[in-house]
Design an enzyme around this catalytic site. Structure first.
Site, short mmCIF file in Angstrom:
data_model
loop_
_atom_site.label_atom_id
_atom_site.label_comp_id
_atom_site.label_asym_id
_atom_site.label_seq_id
_atom_site.Cartn_x
_atom_site.Cartn_y
_atom_site.Cartn_z
N CYS A 2 7.83 124.74 150.59
CA CYS A 2 6.86 125.84 150.44
C CYS A 2 7.24 126.76 149.27
CB CYS A 2 6.71 126.70 151.68
SG CYS A 2 6.30 125.81 153.18
N1 GLN Z 1 9.25 124.75 158.19
C1 GLN Z 1 8.04 125.40 157.77
C2 GLN Z 1 6.82 124.55 158.04
O1 GLN Z 1 6.90 123.40 158.33
C3 GLN Z 1 8.09 125.81 156.31
C4 GLN Z 1 8.18 124.60 155.44
C5 GLN Z 1 8.62 124.85 154.07
O2 GLN Z 1 9.12 125.92 153.67
N2 GLN Z 1 8.49 123.84 153.30
O3 GLN Z 1 5.76 125.05 157.93
#
Ligand code: GLN
Length: 249
Positions: A2
């Site tokens: 993200c």
């Molecule tokens: N673990 C969180 C999700 O699956 C954030 C994922 C991320 O930061 N890539 O939404």
């Protein structure tokens, strides 16, 4: 892992916050991020934006589809502007649901929160901490994801703690139970930005009129600072404080 972004400053359209900055924009970071630290490649599992109409609770728009596929970005999101925007593009952690509800920002009252990262050992590592939450709050988790649990824990503490302290206390608890976690949180009430750098990239740019916090810089302006690992920041136009996560309050 993200990418997220918080903006405070002169009014801008939500579309502008998402797309301006050319090759560095949050939009471009959805398919060409520069610093994912081994946590995924593209951020194609949805996106979201929250913005604060003057003096009111944030409005949120989320879509579990890739940001580049949503005509709202060039359409309706170009018609709303705000002095405060928080946005994120998502790369879902393996095993977590691909739903609108799992896309940040999570909002309640004046608050909006996003998370870059993952809780190590999810969900087993969180079992003991989750027991401290009332059952009804667990039943109300917006999605069965690590980010939604973090949001619920932070939201609860915001009733009694200052925003920076709410982030700090949740991070300390989660890191004790799951030390290998990546926990970059970004919180706003539309007037301030509070964020953490824990095993993930974070940058900030503050001048007298603007404060921008982002996983990686979103434009070519001068003045971006890299936030050191295991630090917290509080930022608003003309104001920036960086503290160590483990420092006492
Ligand atoms: N673990 C969180 C999700 O699956 C954030 C994922 C991320 O930061 N890539 O939404």
């Amino acid at each position: 892992m993200c990418r997220h972004l918080g903006y405070l400053g002169p009014p801008r359209t939500v579309a502008d916050v998402l797309t301006s900055g050319g090759e560095r924009s949050l939009m471009t970071q959805s398919w060409a991020p520069r610093d994912m630290r081994g946590g995924g490649t593209v951020n194609a599992d949805g996106f979201g934006a929250a913005w604060w109409p003057v003096g009111r609770e944030p409005v949120v728009y989320r879509n579990p589809a890739p940001i580049w596929s949503d005509p709202a970005v060039d359409g309706v999101l170009g018609e709303v502007s705000s002095t405060a925007v928080v946005a994120a593009v998502r790369s879902a952690t393996v095993g977590m649901p691909l739903t609108r509800e799992a896309c940040a920002p999570f909002t309640d009252g004046m608050w909006a929160l996003t998370h870059n990262g993952r809780i190590d050992g999810w969900p087993d590592s969180m079992a003991a901490l989750a027991e401290w939450l009332p059952a009804v709050e667990l039943l109300r988790l917006p999605a069965l994801t690590d980010s939604a649990l973090l949001w619920t824990m932070v939201r609860r503490r915001l009733d009694t703690e200052e925003p920076g302290e709410a982030l700090r206390s949740v991070l300390v608890d989660v890191l004790e139970a799951a030390p290998q976690s990546r926990l970059n949180l970004l919180l706003s009430d539309g007037t301030g930005l509070w964020a953490s750098a824990v095993s993930h990239s974070l940058t900030v740019r503050v001048d007298e009129s603007v404060a921008v916090v982002a996983s990686e810089q979103v434009d070519e302006e001068e003045g971006w600072l890299v936030v050191p690992d295991r630090h917290l920041i509080e930022a608003r136009p003309g104001f920036l404080v960086i503290t160590e996560l483990e420092a006492s309050a």
